[in-house]
Scaffold this active site. Structure first.
Site, PDB file in Angstrom:
ATOM      1  N   HIS A   1       0.890  -1.311  -0.013  1.00  0.00           N
ATOM      2  CA  HIS A   1       0.070  -0.087  -0.042  1.00  0.00           C
ATOM      3  C   HIS A   1       0.915   1.361  -0.022  1.00  0.00           C
ATOM      4  CE1 HIS A   1      -2.930  -2.690   2.398  1.00  0.00           C
ATOM      5  NE2 HIS A   1      -3.749  -2.312   1.047  1.00  0.00           N
TER       6      HIS A   1
ATOM      7  N   LYS B   1     -16.724  -6.350   8.222  1.00  0.00           N
ATOM      8  CA  LYS B   1     -15.293  -7.270   7.792  1.00  0.00           C
ATOM      9  C   LYS B   1     -14.505  -7.774   9.057  1.00  0.00           C
ATOM     10  CE  LYS B   1     -12.716  -6.965   3.244  1.00  0.00           C
ATOM     11  NZ  LYS B   1     -11.339  -6.416   2.851  1.00  0.00           N
TER      12      LYS B   1
ATOM     13  N   ARG C   1      -2.412  -6.062  -8.298  1.00  0.00           N
ATOM     14  CA  ARG C   1      -1.028  -7.009  -7.822  1.00  0.00           C
ATOM     15  C   ARG C   1      -1.041  -7.759  -8.947  1.00  0.00           C
ATOM     16  NH1 ARG C   1      -3.102  -8.371  -2.315  1.00  0.00           N
ATOM     17  NH2 ARG C   1      -4.916  -8.442  -3.518  1.00  0.00           N
TER      18      ARG C   1
ATOM     19  N   SER D   1      -3.091  -7.623   3.236  1.00  0.00           N
ATOM     20  CA  SER D   1      -3.354  -7.559   4.726  1.00  0.00           C
ATOM     21  C   SER D   1      -3.857  -8.926   5.374  1.00  0.00           C
ATOM     22  CB  SER D   1      -4.516  -6.350   5.060  1.00  0.00           C
ATOM     23  OG  SER D   1      -4.098  -5.257   4.257  1.00  0.00           O
TER      24      SER D   1
END
Ligand code: COA
Length: 158
Positions: free
Chosen positions: A17, A41, A90, A128
């Site tokens: 990030h 989440k 990515r 993450s």
């Protein structure tokens, strides 16, 4: 003035990030990192903890700021006078989902453009969730997230 937002959950912010933030900050007059306050989440860190970790990392980038948001991304962008949404790609696996989100955001408000930046290949495998998984089993976090974040993750786990 060219203002962009870089949204995400950032639970926690990773070196991937940070790489996008640094590179995008050179392309826009102002870059606002938007931390989604998304309770569904069940994050490891509260949105304010996530913001504070980001604030620490961006303190030397004068045109970058960070804010927590909830609701629609296009509304957050509008409130901040931004016309661009920055997203990192990515792998090709990211593409389909990101493409769908970009089209959805465009349909919600056609004033916004999504700009995709290729993540540096050395960070292309980081997410993450993977960072949290490695941390859970006491794996090495060096190189995946900034030092200050490693300390915060360890504090949270132990
Ligand atoms: N380096 C490292 N990791 C990266 C990365 C990079 N450059 N780019 C993305 N990732 C990781 C993220 O950490 C995240 O990991 P995780 O799934 O383990 O948490 C994963 O890739 C997915 O990232 P992203 O697609 O950016 O999802 P997100 O959950 O971080 O953020 C929002 C999603 C906030 C952008 C999106 O949900 C949103 O805009 N929500 C607001 C509501 C809305 O407007 N909805 C309509 C449009 S969809």
């Amino acid at each position: 003035m060219r203002i962009a937002v870089y949204p995400g959950s950032f639970d926690p912010i990773t070196n991937g990030h940070l790489d996008i933030i640094k590179r995008a900050s050179k392309l826009y007059d102002r870059l606002i990192v938007g931390v989604l306050d998304n309770s569904s989440k069940s994050p490891m860190f509260t949105s304010l903890e996530r913001k504070s970790m980001i604030d620490e990392q961006i303190k030397d980038l004068p045109n970058v700021s960070c804010d927590v948001f909830s609701g629609l991304l296009v509304d957050f962008a509008k409130q901040n006078g931004a016309s661009v949404i920055v997203k990192g790609l990515r792998t090709v696996a990211d593409f389909e989902y990101e493409f769908q989100m970009a089209l959805l955001n465009k349909s919600l408000n056609s004033d916004y453009e999504t700009m995709f930046m290729m993540t540096d290949s050395k960070y292309s495998y980081i997410s993450s969730s993977m960072v949290k998984e490695v941390a859970k089993y006491d794996g090495e976090l060096e190189g995946l997230v900034p030092q200050e974040v490693i300390i915060k993750i360890k504090d949270k786990i132990h």
